[in-house]
Write a protein that holds these residues in place. Structure first.
Motif, PDB file in Angstrom:
ATOM      1  N   GLU A 136      19.962   3.653  -0.164  1.00 46.09           N
ATOM      2  CA  GLU A 136      19.401   2.430   0.407  1.00 46.09           C
ATOM      3  C   GLU A 136      18.672   2.724   1.712  1.00 46.09           C
ATOM      4  O   GLU A 136      17.601   2.170   1.972  1.00 46.09           O
ATOM      5  CB  GLU A 136      20.501   1.383   0.631  1.00 46.09           C
ATOM      6  CG  GLU A 136      19.990   0.057   1.156  1.00 46.09           C
ATOM      7  CD  GLU A 136      18.978  -0.623   0.241  1.00 46.09           C
ATOM      8  OE1 GLU A 136      18.116  -1.362   0.772  1.00 46.09           O
ATOM      9  OE2 GLU A 136      19.019  -0.420  -0.990  1.00 46.09           O
ATOM     10  N   ALA A 137      19.234   3.608   2.538  1.00 45.59           N
ATOM     11  CA  ALA A 137      18.571   3.980   3.792  1.00 45.59           C
ATOM     12  C   ALA A 137      17.234   4.650   3.501  1.00 45.59           C
ATOM     13  O   ALA A 137      16.222   4.365   4.162  1.00 45.59           O
ATOM     14  CB  ALA A 137      19.475   4.907   4.608  1.00 45.59           C
ATOM     15  N   GLU A 138      17.217   5.544   2.521  1.00 48.56           N
ATOM     16  CA  GLU A 138      15.968   6.208   2.135  1.00 48.56           C
ATOM     17  C   GLU A 138      14.952   5.174   1.643  1.00 48.56           C
ATOM     18  O   GLU A 138      13.767   5.232   1.978  1.00 48.56           O
ATOM     19  CB  GLU A 138      16.241   7.241   1.039  1.00 48.56           C
ATOM     20  CG  GLU A 138      14.980   7.901   0.531  1.00 48.56           C
ATOM     21  CD  GLU A 138      15.212   8.709  -0.727  1.00 48.56           C
ATOM     22  OE1 GLU A 138      14.716   9.849  -0.764  1.00 48.56           O
ATOM     23  OE2 GLU A 138      15.873   8.213  -1.660  1.00 48.56           O
ATOM     24  N   HIS A 139      15.410   4.221   0.853  1.00 48.19           N
ATOM     25  CA  HIS A 139      14.545   3.173   0.319  1.00 48.19           C
ATOM     26  C   HIS A 139      13.884   2.398   1.449  1.00 48.19           C
ATOM     27  O   HIS A 139      12.674   2.134   1.425  1.00 48.19           O
ATOM     28  CB  HIS A 139      15.361   2.235  -0.577  1.00 48.19           C
ATOM     29  CG  HIS A 139      14.555   1.122  -1.159  1.00 48.19           C
ATOM     30  ND1 HIS A 139      14.491  -0.119  -0.574  1.00 48.19           N
ATOM     31  CD2 HIS A 139      13.757   1.078  -2.251  1.00 48.19           C
ATOM     32  CE1 HIS A 139      13.696  -0.892  -1.289  1.00 48.19           C
ATOM     33  NE2 HIS A 139      13.239  -0.193  -2.307  1.00 48.19           N
ATOM     34  N   LYS A 140      14.656   2.035   2.455  1.00 44.58           N
ATOM     35  CA  LYS A 140      14.104   1.282   3.594  1.00 44.58           C
ATOM     36  C   LYS A 140      13.043   2.080   4.337  1.00 44.58           C
ATOM     37  O   LYS A 140      11.987   1.550   4.687  1.00 44.58           O
ATOM     38  CB  LYS A 140      15.226   0.876   4.552  1.00 44.58           C
ATOM     39  CG  LYS A 140      16.079  -0.258   4.027  1.00 44.58           C
ATOM     40  CD  LYS A 140      17.188  -0.597   5.005  1.00 44.58           C
ATOM     41  CE  LYS A 140      18.091  -1.670   4.423  1.00 44.58           C
ATOM     42  NZ  LYS A 140      19.214  -1.970   5.332  1.00 44.58           N
ATOM     43  N   VAL A 141      13.311   3.357   4.579  1.00 45.15           N
ATOM     44  CA  VAL A 141      12.355   4.207   5.288  1.00 45.15           C
ATOM     45  C   VAL A 141      11.052   4.319   4.501  1.00 45.15           C
ATOM     46  O   VAL A 141       9.950   4.160   5.053  1.00 45.15           O
ATOM     47  CB  VAL A 141      12.954   5.609   5.558  1.00 45.15           C
ATOM     48  CG1 VAL A 141      11.894   6.584   6.026  1.00 45.15           C
ATOM     49  CG2 VAL A 141      14.085   5.510   6.572  1.00 45.15           C
ATOM     50  N   LEU A 142      11.163   4.580   3.201  1.00 38.59           N
ATOM     51  CA  LEU A 142       9.968   4.730   2.370  1.00 38.59           C
ATOM     52  C   LEU A 142       9.193   3.419   2.259  1.00 38.59           C
ATOM     53  O   LEU A 142       7.959   3.405   2.335  1.00 38.59           O
ATOM     54  CB  LEU A 142      10.345   5.248   0.983  1.00 38.59           C
ATOM     55  CG  LEU A 142      10.880   6.677   0.939  1.00 38.59           C
ATOM     56  CD1 LEU A 142      11.393   7.010  -0.459  1.00 38.59           C
ATOM     57  CD2 LEU A 142       9.808   7.667   1.368  1.00 38.59           C
ATOM     58  N   HIS A 143       9.910   2.322   2.077  1.00 30.17           N
ATOM     59  CA  HIS A 143       9.246   1.026   1.981  1.00 30.17           C
ATOM     60  C   HIS A 143       8.509   0.694   3.268  1.00 30.17           C
ATOM     61  O   HIS A 143       7.359   0.244   3.247  1.00 30.17           O
ATOM     62  CB  HIS A 143      10.251  -0.087   1.646  1.00 30.17           C
ATOM     63  CG  HIS A 143       9.614  -1.432   1.590  1.00 30.17           C
ATOM     64  ND1 HIS A 143       9.585  -2.265   2.676  1.00 30.17           N
ATOM     65  CD2 HIS A 143       8.940  -2.064   0.597  1.00 30.17           C
ATOM     66  CE1 HIS A 143       8.929  -3.369   2.351  1.00 30.17           C
ATOM     67  NE2 HIS A 143       8.529  -3.277   1.097  1.00 30.17           N
ATOM     68  N   ALA A 183       7.344   2.757   5.551  1.00 30.28           N
ATOM     69  CA  ALA A 183       6.183   3.633   5.697  1.00 30.28           C
ATOM     70  C   ALA A 183       5.035   3.150   4.804  1.00 30.28           C
ATOM     71  O   ALA A 183       3.871   3.113   5.235  1.00 30.28           O
ATOM     72  CB  ALA A 183       6.570   5.075   5.345  1.00 30.28           C
ATOM     73  N   LEU A 184       5.356   2.756   3.594  1.00 28.57           N
ATOM     74  CA  LEU A 184       4.340   2.255   2.666  1.00 28.57           C
ATOM     75  C   LEU A 184       3.754   0.944   3.179  1.00 28.57           C
ATOM     76  O   LEU A 184       2.539   0.724   3.138  1.00 28.57           O
ATOM     77  CB  LEU A 184       4.970   2.077   1.287  1.00 28.57           C
ATOM     78  CG  LEU A 184       4.059   1.803   0.115  1.00 28.57           C
ATOM     79  CD1 LEU A 184       3.054   2.932  -0.058  1.00 28.57           C
ATOM     80  CD2 LEU A 184       4.874   1.639  -1.156  1.00 28.57           C
ATOM     81  N   TYR A 185       4.609   0.077   3.678  1.00 29.70           N
ATOM     82  CA  TYR A 185       4.164  -1.207   4.209  1.00 29.70           C
ATOM     83  C   TYR A 185       3.210  -1.007   5.393  1.00 29.70           C
ATOM     84  O   TYR A 185       2.177  -1.668   5.492  1.00 29.70           O
ATOM     85  CB  TYR A 185       5.370  -2.044   4.625  1.00 29.70           C
ATOM     86  CG  TYR A 185       5.019  -3.456   5.018  1.00 29.70           C
ATOM     87  CD1 TYR A 185       4.845  -4.438   4.045  1.00 29.70           C
ATOM     88  CD2 TYR A 185       4.853  -3.806   6.350  1.00 29.70           C
ATOM     89  CE1 TYR A 185       4.517  -5.732   4.406  1.00 29.70           C
ATOM     90  CE2 TYR A 185       4.522  -5.093   6.718  1.00 29.70           C
ATOM     91  CZ  TYR A 185       4.352  -6.062   5.737  1.00 29.70           C
ATOM     92  OH  TYR A 185       4.013  -7.333   6.091  1.00 29.70           O
ATOM     93  N   LYS A 186       3.548  -0.079   6.273  1.00 30.22           N
ATOM     94  CA  LYS A 186       2.680   0.207   7.427  1.00 30.22           C
ATOM     95  C   LYS A 186       1.316   0.717   6.964  1.00 30.22           C
ATOM     96  O   LYS A 186       0.282   0.367   7.535  1.00 30.22           O
ATOM     97  CB  LYS A 186       3.345   1.214   8.356  1.00 30.22           C
ATOM     98  CG  LYS A 186       4.482   0.620   9.156  1.00 30.22           C
ATOM     99  CD  LYS A 186       5.177   1.670  10.001  1.00 30.22           C
ATOM    100  CE  LYS A 186       6.386   1.070  10.704  1.00 30.22           C
ATOM    101  NZ  LYS A 186       7.163   2.056  11.441  1.00 30.22           N
ATOM    102  N   GLN A 187       1.313   1.541   5.922  1.00 29.37           N
ATOM    103  CA  GLN A 187       0.039   2.033   5.389  1.00 29.37           C
ATOM    104  C   GLN A 187      -0.789   0.879   4.829  1.00 29.37           C
ATOM    105  O   GLN A 187      -2.007   0.826   5.016  1.00 29.37           O
ATOM    106  CB  GLN A 187       0.281   3.083   4.294  1.00 29.37           C
ATOM    107  CG  GLN A 187       0.772   4.406   4.812  1.00 29.37           C
ATOM    108  CD  GLN A 187      -0.276   5.070   5.697  1.00 29.37           C
ATOM    109  OE1 GLN A 187      -1.441   5.163   5.343  1.00 29.37           O
ATOM    110  NE2 GLN A 187       0.165   5.510   6.863  1.00 29.37           N
ATOM    111  N   ALA A 188      -0.137  -0.048   4.128  1.00 33.22           N
ATOM    112  CA  ALA A 188      -0.848  -1.207   3.573  1.00 33.22           C
ATOM    113  C   ALA A 188      -1.407  -2.069   4.698  1.00 33.22           C
ATOM    114  O   ALA A 188      -2.533  -2.559   4.605  1.00 33.22           O
ATOM    115  CB  ALA A 188       0.089  -2.022   2.689  1.00 33.22           C
ATOM    116  N   GLU A 189      -0.651  -2.244   5.779  1.00 29.27           N
ATOM    117  CA  GLU A 189      -1.132  -3.029   6.921  1.00 29.27           C
ATOM    118  C   GLU A 189      -2.363  -2.399   7.565  1.00 29.27           C
ATOM    119  O   GLU A 189      -3.227  -3.105   8.079  1.00 29.27           O
ATOM    120  CB  GLU A 189      -0.029  -3.148   7.984  1.00 29.27           C
ATOM    121  CG  GLU A 189       1.014  -4.184   7.662  1.00 29.27           C
ATOM    122  CD  GLU A 189       2.000  -4.375   8.809  1.00 29.27           C
ATOM    123  OE1 GLU A 189       2.359  -5.533   9.054  1.00 29.27           O
ATOM    124  OE2 GLU A 189       2.396  -3.375   9.435  1.00 29.27           O
TER     125      GLU A 189
END
Length: 107
Positions: free
Chosen positions: A34-41, A43-49
């Motif tokens: 779950e911690a890994e999922h949050k970090v990856l999500h 990072a992906l969200y920041k890229q989309a922004e």
């Protein structure tokens, strides 16, 4: 899971057995995932922004069910059945005769 088992020097089956016998191990694995999922999500969200279109599309698809192209599973479906007569002989075709039903010799 295979990579973790390999790092521990055990088979995947052994790791699964350990997690069944030790619920705290299963909980630790779930917490780490779950911690890994949050970090990856994040990072992906920041890229989309920042305007990364691919990251945005990926998030739409995975988080919000967005589908492009063929949506046969969710689109309205229409079923049409055409009943066409059997094949005509060239002579019947030339005469314009359509035979509704010819009894078979088996009747």
């Amino acid at each position: 899971m295979k990579g973790i088992a390999r790092s521990l020097g055990v088979s995947l089956e052994t790791l699964n057995e350990w997690m069944e016998r030790h619920p705290e191990l299963r909980a630790a694995m779930d917490e780490g995932r779950e911690a890994e999922h949050k970090v990856l999500h994040n990072a992906l969200y920041k890229q989309a922004e920042k305007g990364n279109i691919v990251a945005g599309i990926f998030l739409l698809k995975t988080r919000h069910g967005y589908r492009e192209g063929d949506q046969t599973g969710v689109a309205n479906k229409v079923s049409v059945t055409f009943n066409v007569p059997g094949a005509l002989t060239p002579e019947q075709f030339r005469k314009g005769r359509v035979i509704e039903h010819e009894p078979s010799t088996d009747d």
